[in-house]
Design a protein around this motif. Structure first.
Motif, short mmCIF file in Angstrom:
data_model
loop_
_atom_site.label_atom_id
_atom_site.label_comp_id
_atom_site.label_asym_id
_atom_site.label_seq_id
_atom_site.Cartn_x
_atom_site.Cartn_y
_atom_site.Cartn_z
N SER A 13 -31.00 -0.97 -4.90
CA SER A 13 -30.32 -1.67 -6.02
C SER A 13 -29.04 -2.16 -5.52
O SER A 13 -28.66 -3.25 -6.18
CB SER A 13 -30.40 -0.90 -7.12
N PHE A 14 -28.24 -1.56 -4.67
CA PHE A 14 -27.00 -1.99 -4.23
C PHE A 14 -27.46 -3.28 -3.38
O PHE A 14 -26.78 -4.32 -3.48
CB PHE A 14 -26.24 -0.97 -3.36
N VAL A 15 -28.45 -3.45 -2.55
CA VAL A 15 -28.64 -4.73 -1.86
C VAL A 15 -29.16 -5.82 -2.79
O VAL A 15 -28.84 -6.88 -2.33
CB VAL A 15 -29.76 -4.30 -0.77
N LEU A 16 -29.81 -5.42 -3.64
CA LEU A 16 -30.49 -6.39 -4.54
C LEU A 16 -29.66 -6.95 -5.50
O LEU A 16 -29.67 -8.19 -5.98
CB LEU A 16 -31.62 -5.75 -5.13
N LYS A 17 -28.74 -6.15 -5.97
CA LYS A 17 -27.95 -6.64 -7.25
C LYS A 17 -26.96 -7.82 -7.04
O LYS A 17 -26.35 -8.25 -6.01
CB LYS A 17 -26.81 -5.33 -7.42
N LYS A 18 -27.16 -8.81 -7.88
CA LYS A 18 -26.60 -10.13 -7.79
C LYS A 18 -26.56 -10.49 -6.62
O LYS A 18 -25.65 -11.28 -6.05
CB LYS A 18 -25.01 -9.61 -8.22
N SER A 19 -27.79 -10.59 -5.93
CA SER A 19 -27.86 -10.99 -4.51
C SER A 19 -28.54 -12.53 -4.52
O SER A 19 -28.62 -13.08 -3.54
CB SER A 19 -28.56 -10.07 -3.77
N LEU A 53 -29.12 -15.90 8.94
CA LEU A 53 -28.42 -14.58 9.40
C LEU A 53 -26.78 -14.67 9.11
O LEU A 53 -26.41 -13.50 8.69
CB LEU A 53 -28.69 -14.31 10.76
N ASN A 54 -26.32 -15.92 9.12
CA ASN A 54 -25.04 -16.02 8.66
C ASN A 54 -24.40 -15.95 7.29
O ASN A 54 -23.84 -15.80 7.01
CB ASN A 54 -24.40 -17.42 9.53
N GLU A 55 -25.55 -16.42 6.55
CA GLU A 55 -25.39 -16.59 5.39
C GLU A 55 -26.13 -15.32 4.32
O GLU A 55 -25.62 -15.16 3.20
CB GLU A 55 -26.09 -17.75 4.53
N THR A 56 -26.77 -14.56 4.94
CA THR A 56 -27.40 -13.15 4.31
C THR A 56 -26.31 -12.44 3.86
O THR A 56 -25.29 -11.83 4.63
CB THR A 56 -28.35 -12.60 5.11
N ALA A 57 -26.26 -12.03 2.52
CA ALA A 57 -25.36 -11.05 1.88
C ALA A 57 -25.80 -9.42 2.04
O ALA A 57 -24.86 -8.68 2.21
CB ALA A 57 -25.04 -11.44 0.55
N ILE A 110 -35.44 -6.13 4.40
CA ILE A 110 -35.21 -6.68 2.94
C ILE A 110 -33.86 -7.43 3.19
O ILE A 110 -33.00 -7.02 3.18
CB ILE A 110 -35.28 -5.83 1.93
N LEU A 111 -33.98 -8.87 3.16
CA LEU A 111 -32.76 -9.62 3.39
C LEU A 111 -32.51 -10.25 1.60
O LEU A 111 -33.57 -10.73 1.15
CB LEU A 111 -32.94 -10.86 3.90
N THR A 112 -31.21 -10.23 1.21
CA THR A 112 -31.05 -10.64 -0.05
C THR A 112 -29.68 -11.47 0.13
O THR A 112 -28.90 -11.68 1.03
CB THR A 112 -30.80 -9.57 -0.96
N GLY A 113 -29.45 -12.15 -0.75
CA GLY A 113 -28.22 -13.33 -0.99
C GLY A 113 -28.47 -14.16 0.25
O GLY A 113 -27.47 -14.38 0.85
#
Length: 135
Positions: A13-19, A53-57, A110-113
């Protein structure tokens, strides 16, 4: 099975939250060179170009291996993947050795943001609108 480095729902959830938008990639390998092959396949995926890769949060890396694969081999995969992402990316690691795996390895990312996915989504939406107009 309990992992050496475990991920739980709070980590996910930390990785996915508001991402925003994200994507999942799963790579598997077998045999003597499985660590090198999986690492190369992950790093050479067309989805993982420089802008992405540079933009992934956020990034969650989950590696499941047979019980004979050393932690140093797993650590090598983590380090090679991490080198590709920006310093602002929140990276969470997970490592589970499994007796179910026989000379196998599976890497799940799992990449987010990923703002670039918003552009892709917008392009797909525009194509669908155009298709509807033409039909």
């Amino acid at each position: 099975m309990k992992g050496i480095i475990s991920v739980d729902f709070i980590d996910l959830s930390f990785v996915l939250k508001k991402s925003g938008l994200g994507t999942v990639s799963i790579v598997t390998g077998k045999g003597k060179n499985k660590v090198v092959e999986v690492t190369q396949e992950v790093l050479n995926k067309p989805l993982f170009d420089g802008n992405i890769l540079n933009e992934t949060a956020g990034l969650l890396i989950h590696i499941k291996v047979d019980t004979k694969t050393s932690f140093n081999e797993v650590k090598h995969i983590f380090e090679e993947i991490q080198k590709k992402f920006n310093d602002r990316c929140n990276i969470i690691y997970s490592f589970i050795p499994s007796e179910e795996f026989n000379n196998e390895i599976r890497v799940t990312l799992i990449l987010t943001g990923c703002p670039h996915l918003n552009k892709t989504k917008k392009k797909i939406s525009e194509v669908m609108k155009l298709k509807n107009i033409l039909n």
